[in-house]
Design a protein around this motif. Structure first.
Motif, PDB file in Angstrom:
ATOM      1  N   MET A   1     -16.471 -11.172 -19.748  1.00 60.02           N
ATOM      2  CA  MET A   1     -15.069 -11.341 -20.055  1.00 60.02           C
ATOM      3  C   MET A   1     -14.413 -12.136 -18.921  1.00 60.02           C
ATOM      4  O   MET A   1     -14.641 -11.863 -17.755  1.00 60.02           O
ATOM      5  N   GLU A   2     -13.589 -13.087 -19.314  1.00 59.55           N
ATOM      6  CA  GLU A   2     -12.844 -13.884 -18.346  1.00 59.55           C
ATOM      7  C   GLU A   2     -11.419 -13.336 -18.261  1.00 59.55           C
ATOM      8  O   GLU A   2     -10.725 -13.237 -19.268  1.00 59.55           O
ATOM      9  N   ILE A   3     -11.002 -12.964 -17.065  1.00 59.63           N
ATOM     10  CA  ILE A   3      -9.672 -12.398 -16.851  1.00 59.63           C
ATOM     11  C   ILE A   3      -8.941 -13.242 -15.816  1.00 59.63           C
ATOM     12  O   ILE A   3      -9.483 -13.536 -14.752  1.00 59.63           O
ATOM     13  N   LYS A   4      -7.688 -13.628 -16.152  1.00 59.69           N
ATOM     14  CA  LYS A   4      -6.865 -14.426 -15.237  1.00 59.69           C
ATOM     15  C   LYS A   4      -5.487 -13.800 -15.122  1.00 59.69           C
ATOM     16  O   LYS A   4      -4.872 -13.460 -16.138  1.00 59.69           O
ATOM     17  N   GLU A   5      -4.996 -13.687 -13.882  1.00 64.09           N
ATOM     18  CA  GLU A   5      -3.650 -13.181 -13.687  1.00 64.09           C
ATOM     19  C   GLU A   5      -2.649 -14.292 -13.987  1.00 64.09           C
ATOM     20  O   GLU A   5      -2.833 -15.440 -13.599  1.00 64.09           O
ATOM     21  N   THR A   6      -1.590 -13.951 -14.696  1.00 64.21           N
ATOM     22  CA  THR A   6      -0.521 -14.907 -14.990  1.00 64.21           C
ATOM     23  C   THR A   6       0.369 -15.038 -13.754  1.00 64.21           C
ATOM     24  O   THR A   6       0.108 -14.403 -12.724  1.00 64.21           O
ATOM     25  N   HIS A   7       1.445 -15.800 -13.847  1.00 61.09           N
ATOM     26  CA  HIS A   7       2.376 -15.898 -12.721  1.00 61.09           C
ATOM     27  C   HIS A   7       3.196 -14.622 -12.539  1.00 61.09           C
ATOM     28  O   HIS A   7       3.929 -14.496 -11.567  1.00 61.09           O
ATOM     29  N   LEU A   8       3.048 -13.659 -13.449  1.00 61.26           N
ATOM     30  CA  LEU A   8       3.696 -12.353 -13.320  1.00 61.26           C
ATOM     31  C   LEU A   8       2.663 -11.361 -12.780  1.00 61.26           C
ATOM     32  O   LEU A   8       1.650 -11.108 -13.428  1.00 61.26           O
ATOM     33  N   LYS A   9       2.916 -10.831 -11.602  1.00 63.09           N
ATOM     34  CA  LYS A   9       1.936  -9.940 -10.964  1.00 63.09           C
ATOM     35  C   LYS A   9       1.588  -8.753 -11.857  1.00 63.09           C
ATOM     36  O   LYS A   9       2.453  -8.061 -12.371  1.00 63.09           O
ATOM     37  N   GLY A  10       0.290  -8.569 -12.053  1.00 66.94           N
ATOM     38  CA  GLY A  10      -0.203  -7.458 -12.851  1.00 66.94           C
ATOM     39  C   GLY A  10      -0.345  -7.752 -14.331  1.00 66.94           C
ATOM     40  O   GLY A  10      -0.856  -6.933 -15.077  1.00 66.94           O
ATOM     41  N   CYS A  11       0.092  -8.925 -14.762  1.00 66.25           N
ATOM     42  CA  CYS A  11       0.005  -9.327 -16.173  1.00 66.25           C
ATOM     43  C   CYS A  11      -1.152 -10.318 -16.300  1.00 66.25           C
ATOM     44  O   CYS A  11      -1.151 -11.359 -15.639  1.00 66.25           O
ATOM     45  N   PHE A  12      -2.151  -9.976 -17.117  1.00 64.68           N
ATOM     46  CA  PHE A  12      -3.389 -10.745 -17.193  1.00 64.68           C
ATOM     47  C   PHE A  12      -3.683 -11.254 -18.597  1.00 64.68           C
ATOM     48  O   PHE A  12      -3.436 -10.541 -19.569  1.00 64.68           O
ATOM     49  N   THR A  13      -4.250 -12.463 -18.696  1.00 64.77           N
ATOM     50  CA  THR A  13      -4.860 -12.890 -19.946  1.00 64.77           C
ATOM     51  C   THR A  13      -6.339 -12.531 -19.867  1.00 64.77           C
ATOM     52  O   THR A  13      -6.939 -12.540 -18.784  1.00 64.77           O
ATOM     53  N   MET A  14      -6.887 -12.200 -21.002  1.00 69.87           N
ATOM     54  CA  MET A  14      -8.290 -11.802 -21.070  1.00 69.87           C
ATOM     55  C   MET A  14      -8.954 -12.522 -22.235  1.00 69.87           C
ATOM     56  O   MET A  14      -8.416 -12.535 -23.338  1.00 69.87           O
ATOM     57  N   ARG A  15     -10.086 -13.142 -21.958  1.00 70.95           N
ATOM     58  CA  ARG A  15     -10.841 -13.820 -23.003  1.00 70.95           C
ATOM     59  C   ARG A  15     -12.264 -13.245 -23.021  1.00 70.95           C
ATOM     60  O   ARG A  15     -13.000 -13.390 -22.062  1.00 70.95           O
ATOM     61  N   PRO A  16     -12.619 -12.587 -24.122  1.00 67.90           N
ATOM     62  CA  PRO A  16     -13.970 -12.011 -24.203  1.00 67.90           C
ATOM     63  C   PRO A  16     -15.030 -13.107 -24.414  1.00 67.90           C
ATOM     64  O   PRO A  16     -14.722 -14.199 -24.893  1.00 67.90           O
ATOM     65  N   TRP A  17     -16.231 -12.796 -24.026  1.00 63.68           N
ATOM     66  CA  TRP A  17     -17.349 -13.693 -24.325  1.00 63.68           C
ATOM     67  C   TRP A  17     -17.706 -13.457 -25.800  1.00 63.68           C
ATOM     68  O   TRP A  17     -17.977 -12.333 -26.210  1.00 63.68           O
ATOM     69  N   VAL A  18     -17.691 -14.521 -26.590  1.00 61.02           N
ATOM     70  CA  VAL A  18     -17.953 -14.429 -28.024  1.00 61.02           C
ATOM     71  C   VAL A  18     -19.366 -14.933 -28.293  1.00 61.02           C
ATOM     72  O   VAL A  18     -19.728 -16.040 -27.868  1.00 61.02           O
ATOM     73  N   PHE A  19     -20.155 -14.135 -28.993  1.00 61.74           N
ATOM     74  CA  PHE A  19     -21.528 -14.487 -29.332  1.00 61.74           C
ATOM     75  C   PHE A  19     -21.581 -14.802 -30.824  1.00 61.74           C
ATOM     76  O   PHE A  19     -21.350 -13.924 -31.652  1.00 61.74           O
ATOM     77  N   LYS A  20     -21.863 -16.076 -31.142  1.00 64.45           N
ATOM     78  CA  LYS A  20     -21.875 -16.531 -32.536  1.00 64.45           C
ATOM     79  C   LYS A  20     -23.292 -16.885 -32.958  1.00 64.45           C
ATOM     80  O   LYS A  20     -24.088 -17.363 -32.164  1.00 64.45           O
ATOM     81  N   ASP A  21     -23.563 -16.649 -34.229  1.00 66.16           N
ATOM     82  CA  ASP A  21     -24.798 -17.121 -34.847  1.00 66.16           C
ATOM     83  C   ASP A  21     -24.530 -17.347 -36.331  1.00 66.16           C
ATOM     84  O   ASP A  21     -23.378 -17.290 -36.770  1.00 66.16           O
ATOM     85  N   ASP A  22     -25.582 -17.560 -37.118  1.00 58.80           N
ATOM     86  CA  ASP A  22     -25.390 -17.878 -38.536  1.00 58.80           C
ATOM     87  C   ASP A  22     -24.837 -16.701 -39.345  1.00 58.80           C
ATOM     88  O   ASP A  22     -24.400 -16.866 -40.472  1.00 58.80           O
ATOM     89  N   ARG A  23     -24.812 -15.505 -38.778  1.00 58.00           N
ATOM     90  CA  ARG A  23     -24.256 -14.331 -39.456  1.00 58.00           C
ATOM     91  C   ARG A  23     -22.770 -14.165 -39.213  1.00 58.00           C
ATOM     92  O   ARG A  23     -22.092 -13.461 -39.938  1.00 58.00           O
ATOM     93  N   GLY A  24     -22.253 -14.809 -38.148  1.00 57.40           N
ATOM     94  CA  GLY A  24     -20.851 -14.628 -37.767  1.00 57.40           C
ATOM     95  C   GLY A  24     -20.710 -14.568 -36.258  1.00 57.40           C
ATOM     96  O   GLY A  24     -21.279 -15.381 -35.551  1.00 57.40           O
ATOM     97  N   TYR A  25     -20.002 -13.562 -35.769  1.00 55.52           N
ATOM     98  CA  TYR A  25     -19.813 -13.430 -34.329  1.00 55.52           C
ATOM     99  C   TYR A  25     -19.714 -11.961 -33.933  1.00 55.52           C
ATOM    100  O   TYR A  25     -19.519 -11.078 -34.761  1.00 55.52           O
ATOM    101  N   PHE A  26     -19.842 -11.751 -32.622  1.00 55.53           N
ATOM    102  CA  PHE A  26     -19.662 -10.435 -32.024  1.00 55.53           C
ATOM    103  C   PHE A  26     -18.987 -10.636 -30.680  1.00 55.53           C
ATOM    104  O   PHE A  26     -19.302 -11.572 -29.954  1.00 55.53           O
TER     105      PHE A  26
END
Length: 182
Positions: A1-26
């Motif tokens: 997971m990629e986590i970055k703090e915004t310009h507001l202390k303690g407020c974070f964006t979070m981007r999960p690692w997405v695993f895709k294949d021919d069935r869809g994603y997880f």
């Protein structure tokens, strides 16, 4: 997971690692251990909420105060919203500042909003399925809010004003400067 703090202390964006294949994603949408290691926050979520809204809906700007304040981890399952967090912590260097980001079912981005913040969003897609975790239970007597069109904050909700759909309750919320007098 990629986590970055915004310009507001303690407020974070979070981007999960997405695993895709021919069935869809997880993907793992939340992992308490990774979250705590990467942010320094130890949130114990006790309530999950979900809403479905149509294009132009603006929800907020809401908060819970005092002992009933809530941290939230928000995300969109389907559709797209413009999500906004406002820092209400009087001792913060970013008091009265806001952060906005597009969350969608496509980008899987999430926003962690700590206690002491207000929160709102506008729906950019035809519909949006919005989900969020809270670290404290809802308490009606502790709820508060700020008007969506507050001139001090100057939030661009990314929706034309004539297309906005608001609740009567949200239209009666005080402006930021009136709130800060209390």
């Amino acid at each position: 997971m990629e986590i970055k703090e915004t310009h507001l202390k303690g407020c974070f964006t979070m981007r999960p690692w997405v695993f895709k294949d021919d069935r869809g994603y997880f993907f793992e949408s939340y992992n308490q251990k990774a979250f705590t290691e990467l942010t320094g926050y130890s949130a114990e979520f006790v309530q999950d909420n979900q809403s479905l809204s149509t294009y132009g809906t603006v929800r907020g700007i809401h908060f819970q105060s005092g002992a009933h304040a809530q941290a939230k981890l928000v995300r969109v399952i389907e559709g797209s919203v413009y999500d906004v967090a406002v820092d209400l912590r009087r001792d913060s260097s970013t008091y009265g500042k806001w952060f906005g980001v597009e969350l969608s079912g496509e980008n899987n981005l999430q926003l962690f909003i700590p206690r002491g913040f207000a929160h709102g969003f506008s729906v950019l897609s035809e519909t949006a399925l919005f989900s969020y975790k809270c670290d404290n239970f809802y308490h009606k007597a502790s709820e508060g809010g700020i008007r969506y069109d507050d001139p001090t904050l100057g939030i661009d909700w990314q929706i034309p004003k004539d297309k906005m759909i608001l609740s009567e309750k949200d239209l009666l919320l005080p402006f930021f400067n009136d709130l800060s007098k209390g």
